[in-house]
Scaffold this active site. Sequence first.
Site, PDB file in Angstrom:
ATOM      1  N   TYR A 124     -17.715  26.008 -27.046  1.00 61.47           N
ATOM      2  CA  TYR A 124     -17.749  24.551 -27.273  1.00 61.47           C
ATOM      3  C   TYR A 124     -17.214  24.232 -28.689  1.00 61.47           C
ATOM      4  O   TYR A 124     -17.551  24.924 -29.661  1.00 61.47           O
ATOM      5  CB  TYR A 124     -19.199  24.066 -27.123  1.00 61.47           C
ATOM      6  N   ASP A 144     -25.484  29.804 -24.098  1.00 59.71           N
ATOM      7  CA  ASP A 144     -25.426  28.356 -23.922  1.00 59.71           C
ATOM      8  C   ASP A 144     -25.375  28.098 -22.417  1.00 59.71           C
ATOM      9  O   ASP A 144     -24.387  28.407 -21.765  1.00 59.71           O
ATOM     10  CB  ASP A 144     -24.183  27.806 -24.643  1.00 59.71           C
ATOM     11  N   LYS A 156     -26.387  16.648 -21.334  1.00 64.58           N
ATOM     12  CA  LYS A 156     -25.532  16.769 -20.153  1.00 64.58           C
ATOM     13  C   LYS A 156     -26.372  16.765 -18.864  1.00 64.58           C
ATOM     14  O   LYS A 156     -27.081  15.826 -18.631  1.00 64.58           O
ATOM     15  CB  LYS A 156     -24.675  18.034 -20.299  1.00 64.58           C
TER      16      LYS A 156
END
Length: 396
Positions: free
Chosen positions: A104, A176, A201
């Site tokens: 990310y 993650d 999310k």
Amino acid sequence: MTECDEFSFETRLLHNQHKIDPTTGAVSVPIQHASTYHQFSIDQFGKYDYSRSLNPTREALEDVIAELEGGIKGFAFSSGMAAISTAFLLLSSGDHVVITEDVYGGTYRMVTEVLSRFGIEHTFVDMTNIDQVKKAIKQNTKAFYIETPSNPLLKVTDIKEICNLAKKVKALTFVDNTFLTPALQRPLELGADVVLHSATKFLSGHSDVIAGLAVVKDEKLAKKLGFLQNSFGAILGVQDAWLVLRGIKTLHVRLEQSQNSAIKLAAFLQTHPLVKRVYYPALVNHPQNYLQKAQAEGPGAVLSFELESEEAVRLFVKNVKLPVFAVSLGAVESILSYPAKMSHAAMPQAEREKRGITNTLLRLSVGLESPDDLIKDFSTALTHILTNQLVFQQGE
Ligand SMILES: *Cc1c(COP(=O)(O)O)cnc(C)c1O
């Protein structure tokens, strides 16, 4: 562990130790705004003293995520990046991290521009290539950082394999788990030490809160991370903790619907002549298709695809009607994003291109719209590219 352990995941989303408030019988976790707590005795203080250290609403969320991930302790932070950054504080100056190369963008920025100033070294690797991972190990390697499926190319890393490698060199493994959530993948059960989430999310799911979570399964690590959460202080506020708790109740139905639609959309895109390539772990031509099936309960609801040119991307984005064009993912509405200028804008172009995050790549997080409507919308937008090309050729 609770009495509800015997039930399936979807049932446990609703029936957990915080299902009913013991003092009032309320069926929604009360939002406790108090920052401080009266102590009834000078000799013995109560469980709660100050809300940075512990707050009952935040604690409920921390208990719920710990239970769902199969850990012993959860921690809620003010953002996914706050959770990730605080977890990195488990490391010290002189330590080295082996980290997945298509991580990310915000994590990339933290590792390259912040941790580096504190003497924490890193090596980016293609985590799907175990030889590359082995070669990156140094004497001072203290952590492995995995994101699977990765963002935005949906590469799948063998969590168990990396965890075994990490254990051999006495390093921690961070995973993650934002893209799949514990509904589809539980890294602690595969050997990971710390699971991290952007709860912004899928877990909250409605594009209305920024939140982060961490879960561990080891008492000592729980103490250390709890100490860091309290020391650094990037805790989640109570209103936001409540929103995440509410979102989690519908996680299973949302993810199942979105995933089924993603499977249909991926199949549609893959056969479309204007789509160059589709990245989605459910596709049989995905290089780690078998691995995804083995370590997760589904491919998730995020996919990426490449069009022929930047012009085609521009036309597609201009003409597609249903998805919002935005950063983020994992929401009730479909979200179309342009990683080169959004999630991975923090990554220099050369680094991006090296990783395959080109200017012709789009990422789609599939929401709860009818999949047929989405396909129709995409089909129309793709037709615009074709029409435009024809007009252009005639104009020449
Ligand atoms: C969004 C995201 C993050 C960062 O989370 P924030 O809540 O935005 O701070 C980290 N990892 C992944 C995979 C993400 O998608």
